[in-house]
Design a protein around this motif. Structure first.
Motif, mmCIF file in Angstrom:
data_model
loop_
_atom_site.group_PDB
_atom_site.id
_atom_site.type_symbol
_atom_site.label_atom_id
_atom_site.label_comp_id
_atom_site.label_asym_id
_atom_site.label_seq_id
_atom_site.Cartn_x
_atom_site.Cartn_y
_atom_site.Cartn_z
ATOM 1 N N CYS A 124 11.047 7.851 -3.365
ATOM 2 C CA CYS A 124 10.958 8.902 -2.316
ATOM 3 C C CYS A 124 9.699 9.721 -2.402
ATOM 4 C CB CYS A 124 11.984 9.830 -2.122
ATOM 5 S SG CYS A 124 13.739 9.006 -1.734
ATOM 6 N N VAL A 125 9.425 9.804 -3.600
ATOM 7 C CA VAL A 125 7.969 10.820 -3.545
ATOM 8 C C VAL A 125 6.978 10.006 -2.912
ATOM 9 C CG1 VAL A 125 6.280 11.603 -5.284
ATOM 10 C CG2 VAL A 125 8.638 12.218 -5.437
ATOM 11 N N GLY A 126 6.798 8.600 -3.172
ATOM 12 C CA GLY A 126 5.734 7.642 -3.027
ATOM 13 C C GLY A 126 5.918 7.661 -1.317
ATOM 14 N N GLU A 127 7.173 7.468 -0.806
ATOM 15 C CA GLU A 127 7.335 7.382 0.508
ATOM 16 C C GLU A 127 6.712 8.603 1.412
ATOM 17 O OE1 GLU A 127 10.949 5.856 2.666
ATOM 18 O OE2 GLU A 127 11.155 7.876 3.110
ATOM 19 N N ALA A 128 6.972 9.791 0.595
ATOM 20 C CA ALA A 128 6.414 11.159 1.345
ATOM 21 C C ALA A 128 5.058 11.113 1.390
ATOM 22 C CB ALA A 128 7.384 12.248 0.900
ATOM 23 N N ARG A 129 4.373 10.816 0.458
ATOM 24 C CA ARG A 129 3.037 10.652 -0.033
ATOM 25 C C ARG A 129 2.383 9.884 1.110
ATOM 26 N NH1 ARG A 129 2.262 10.085 -6.514
ATOM 27 N NH2 ARG A 129 2.853 12.334 -7.066
ATOM 28 N N ALA A 130 2.828 8.625 1.289
ATOM 29 C CA ALA A 130 2.466 7.581 2.073
ATOM 30 C C ALA A 130 2.470 8.302 3.773
ATOM 31 C CB ALA A 130 3.183 6.302 2.093
ATOM 32 N N ARG A 131 3.402 8.756 4.004
ATOM 33 C CA ARG A 131 3.597 9.439 5.181
ATOM 34 C C ARG A 131 2.609 10.717 5.448
ATOM 35 N NH1 ARG A 131 8.793 9.966 7.454
ATOM 36 N NH2 ARG A 131 7.860 11.329 8.985
#
Length: 322
Positions: free
Chosen positions: A185-192
């Protein structure tokens, strides 16, 4: 939570002349357009001519040319808050209740240039010494709560100690029938938020390097060396022997929890001698000239970085607006 999962601090205040007393900030890139300065590391700097030198007691209200290419404190805070919100939403999709830890309180100058050239207010220096009020003691940080293996896996994409949490190598596993995003979820937030780079949301490497390099190179400029010599002579008159302001600031004798009487006297003399000889005015003028020179050489890459900052801040604002 691993500190590396928290977006980096901005580096507009990256080089403090009080580095021996304070933790000098400095984040590296998260921008895909980041690249090192066009000048190879260690190469000689062509010293620019400086046609105009302002008379300054402090540079606190002056902006350096590289500032538009670095995150402000406000922009960094918005990105941090947006990443926390996106991370929590993602965790909720997996049926996990998670609250992002609050960012640790840190000392912040009023502006990026407030202490870039060291102490400049004789009266404040006489009280606080070389470390500004609030800048000497590291803030106490609470130990993050231990997370379950399940929560850690979804949050960071991995439970493997050999895989960097939140990285592109983490994730792609399945939890309760739902695929975990790359980096969790951290990676997804960063990507967003377009913050997937090496330092996960801090300043791009190129402007950060320019900000540091200009400060370091400015100390070698003939104008700065000449005004440092005048400053040093002035300090001798106060009973202190230092070749330049950084040597005074970094004296190991000042590495104490509170400022001694001698430190307060030395800091006051430092600020007074800077004022008498326009050290800040000369230093700032050279620092800014070096930055303008580097910006001109890297204008295309910096334009992309500035555009990326605008896009990231817009994305963060949209997230925070719900």
């Amino acid at each position: 939570m691993n500190p590396s999962l928290v977006p980096g601090r901005p580096k507009a205040a990256v080089v403090l002349a009080t580095a021996a007393v304070l933790m000098a900030g400095g984040c590296s890139s998260s921008s895909p357009s980041s690249s090192g300065p066009s000048r190879p590391k260690g190469a000689a700097v062509v010293m620019p001519e400086v046609s105009s030198v302002p008379r300054l007691i402090t540079a606190a209200d002056r902006t350096l040319p590289i500032a538009p290419y670095l995150l402000s404190d406000e922009q960094s805070d918005e990105l941090t808050a947006a990443q926390a919100k996106l991370t929590e939403r993602c965790m909720a999709r997996f049926g996990l209740r998670y609250t992002s830890p609050a960012p640790a309180p840190v000392f912040r100058p009023r502006t990026p240039t407030q202490f870039r050239y060291g102490v400049t207010d004789p009266e404040a220096a006489a009280v606080d010494g070389f470390a500004p009020a609030g800048g000497r003691t590291a803030p106490a940080t609470a130990q993050p709560a231990a997370l379950s293996a399940e929560t850690t896996l979804v949050l960071t994409g991995t439970n493997d100690p050999h895989v960097k949490p939140g990285s592109a190598a983490a994730g792609r596993r399945v939890h309760k029938g739902r695929k975990i995003p790359v980096g969790g979820c951290v990676g997804e937030a960063r990507a967003r938020l377009r913050s997937e780079g090496p330092e996960a949301g801090g300043d791009a490497e190129l402007p950060n390097d320019i900000n540091i390099d200009s400060f370091e190179s400015s100390r070698k400029h003939p104008l700065v060396r000449a005004v440092f010599a005048k400053w040093s002579q002035c300090m001798e008159g106060h009973g202190f022997s230092y070749p330049d302001p950084l040597a005074a600031t970094s004296d190991s004798a000042w590495r104490t929890r509170t400022a001694s009487a001698k430190e307060r006297a030395a800091a006051r003399a430092d600020a007074d001698c800077k004022m008498r000889n326009n050290v800040v005015g000369v230093w700032y003028a050279v620092d800014a000239a070096l930055q303008r020179q580097a910006i001109e050489k890297n204008s295309v890459a910096l334009a992309k970085i500035k555009k990326a900052i605008g896009a990231r801040v817009e994305l963060a604002a949209a997230v925070l607006a719900g």
